[in-house]
Design a protein around this motif. Structure first.
Motif, short mmCIF file in Angstrom:
data_model
loop_
_atom_site.label_atom_id
_atom_site.label_comp_id
_atom_site.label_asym_id
_atom_site.label_seq_id
_atom_site.Cartn_x
_atom_site.Cartn_y
_atom_site.Cartn_z
N CYS A 60 0.83 -1.22 0.00
CA CYS A 60 0.00 0.00 0.00
C CYS A 60 0.86 1.27 0.00
CB CYS A 60 -0.92 0.02 1.22
SG CYS A 60 -1.90 -1.47 1.46
N ALA A 61 1.93 1.25 0.77
CA ALA A 61 2.78 2.43 0.91
C ALA A 61 3.59 2.72 -0.34
CB ALA A 61 3.70 2.27 2.12
N GLY A 62 3.67 1.78 -1.25
CA GLY A 62 4.36 2.03 -2.50
C GLY A 62 3.62 3.02 -3.39
N CYS A 63 2.31 3.10 -3.20
CA CYS A 63 1.49 4.00 -4.01
C CYS A 63 0.90 5.17 -3.22
CB CYS A 63 0.34 3.24 -4.66
SG CYS A 63 0.88 2.05 -5.91
N GLY A 74 4.35 7.07 -0.95
CA GLY A 74 4.04 6.85 -2.36
C GLY A 74 3.26 8.01 -2.95
N GLN A 75 3.45 8.24 -4.23
CA GLN A 75 2.81 9.35 -4.93
C GLN A 75 1.92 8.91 -6.09
OE1 GLN A 75 3.28 12.68 -3.84
NE2 GLN A 75 4.12 11.54 -2.12
N VAL A 76 1.75 7.62 -6.28
CA VAL A 76 0.93 7.13 -7.38
C VAL A 76 -0.55 7.31 -7.06
CG1 VAL A 76 0.31 5.10 -8.76
CG2 VAL A 76 2.69 5.47 -8.09
N ALA A 90 -11.82 7.52 -2.68
CA ALA A 90 -11.35 7.55 -4.07
C ALA A 90 -12.30 8.32 -4.99
CB ALA A 90 -11.12 6.14 -4.59
N GLY A 91 -13.13 9.15 -4.41
CA GLY A 91 -14.05 9.96 -5.19
C GLY A 91 -15.19 9.20 -5.81
N VAL A 92 -15.38 7.92 -5.42
CA VAL A 92 -16.40 7.12 -6.09
C VAL A 92 -17.45 6.50 -5.17
CG1 VAL A 92 -14.90 6.56 -8.06
CG2 VAL A 92 -14.98 5.01 -6.10
N THR A 93 -17.19 6.44 -3.89
CA THR A 93 -18.17 5.84 -2.97
C THR A 93 -18.11 6.56 -1.63
OG1 THR A 93 -19.02 3.76 -2.06
CG2 THR A 93 -16.63 4.02 -2.10
N ARG A 113 -12.13 0.99 -13.87
CA ARG A 113 -10.93 1.53 -14.52
C ARG A 113 -9.95 2.12 -13.51
NH1 ARG A 113 -12.19 4.96 -19.57
NH2 ARG A 113 -9.99 4.53 -19.79
N THR A 114 -10.14 1.86 -12.24
CA THR A 114 -9.23 2.41 -11.24
C THR A 114 -7.82 1.88 -11.45
OG1 THR A 114 -8.80 2.72 -8.89
CG2 THR A 114 -9.71 0.59 -9.53
N ALA A 115 -6.86 2.70 -11.09
CA ALA A 115 -5.47 2.27 -11.16
C ALA A 115 -5.09 1.41 -9.96
CB ALA A 115 -4.55 3.49 -11.22
N MET A 116 -5.94 1.40 -8.94
CA MET A 116 -5.63 0.60 -7.75
C MET A 116 -5.80 -0.88 -8.08
SD MET A 116 -6.83 0.99 -3.87
CE MET A 116 -6.82 -0.40 -2.75
N PRO A 117 -4.74 -1.65 -7.86
CA PRO A 117 -4.82 -3.07 -8.19
C PRO A 117 -5.55 -3.88 -7.13
CG PRO A 117 -2.69 -2.59 -7.24
CD PRO A 117 -3.43 -1.27 -7.35
N ALA A 118 -6.05 -5.02 -7.52
CA ALA A 118 -6.54 -6.00 -6.56
C ALA A 118 -5.29 -6.66 -6.00
CB ALA A 118 -7.45 -7.01 -7.25
#
Length: 136
Positions: A60-63, A74-76, A90-93, A113-118
């Motif tokens: 989690c801290a990588g992004c 992280g800055q992603v 995340a602006g969606v829920t 289409r989120t950039a957040m991976p599972a």
């Protein structure tokens, strides 16, 4: 009868007073932090003390910037600092404990289409991470 204090005695008394005040302030800070953790545990069913290791394990801290996590810069993805005060995740829920846990486990359910991976995080581990984020 006259009473005078030596410099050292005056210094010792002043130092003792400062230490008492510092201890009281530290106790209040501890109390506030403990109260936040207790509330976070109650609303998420998670344990915030387990989260730092989980945050590192799942990357989690990588992004994300996450306060209190070494290397959590992280800055992603967005910063997770102050998450408990936000209206949306995340602006969606809407920001609720259950939505946060679901977002952490399967963000694509909310936003395909989120950039957040599972990440493969379990619901139990996600509850611990959510508790940590709400306790900050």
């Amino acid at each position: 009868m006259s009473f005078t204090l030596s410099r050292w005695t005056a210094f010792a008394i002043a130092t003792a007073g400062i230490l008492v005040i510092a201890a009281a302030v530290a106790g209040l800070a501890r109390s506030e932090r403990q109260q936040k953790e207790d509330v976070a545990r109650a609303i998420t069913g998670g344990d915030p003390t387990r989260a730092p290791a989980l945050i590192r394990r799942y990357g989690c801290a990588g992004c994300h910037t996450i306060s209190g996590i070494p290397g959590g810069d992280g800055q992603v993805g967005g910063s997770l600092t102050g998450l408990r005060a936000r209206v949306y995740i995340a602006g969606v829920t809407t920001n609720s404990p259950d939505n946060l846990v679901r977002w952490i486990v399967k963000p694509q359910v909310f936003s395909p289409r989120t950039a957040m991976p599972a990440t493969g995080i379990t619901e139990a581990d996600a509850r611990d991470v959510a508790a940590y984020l709400y306790a900050q």
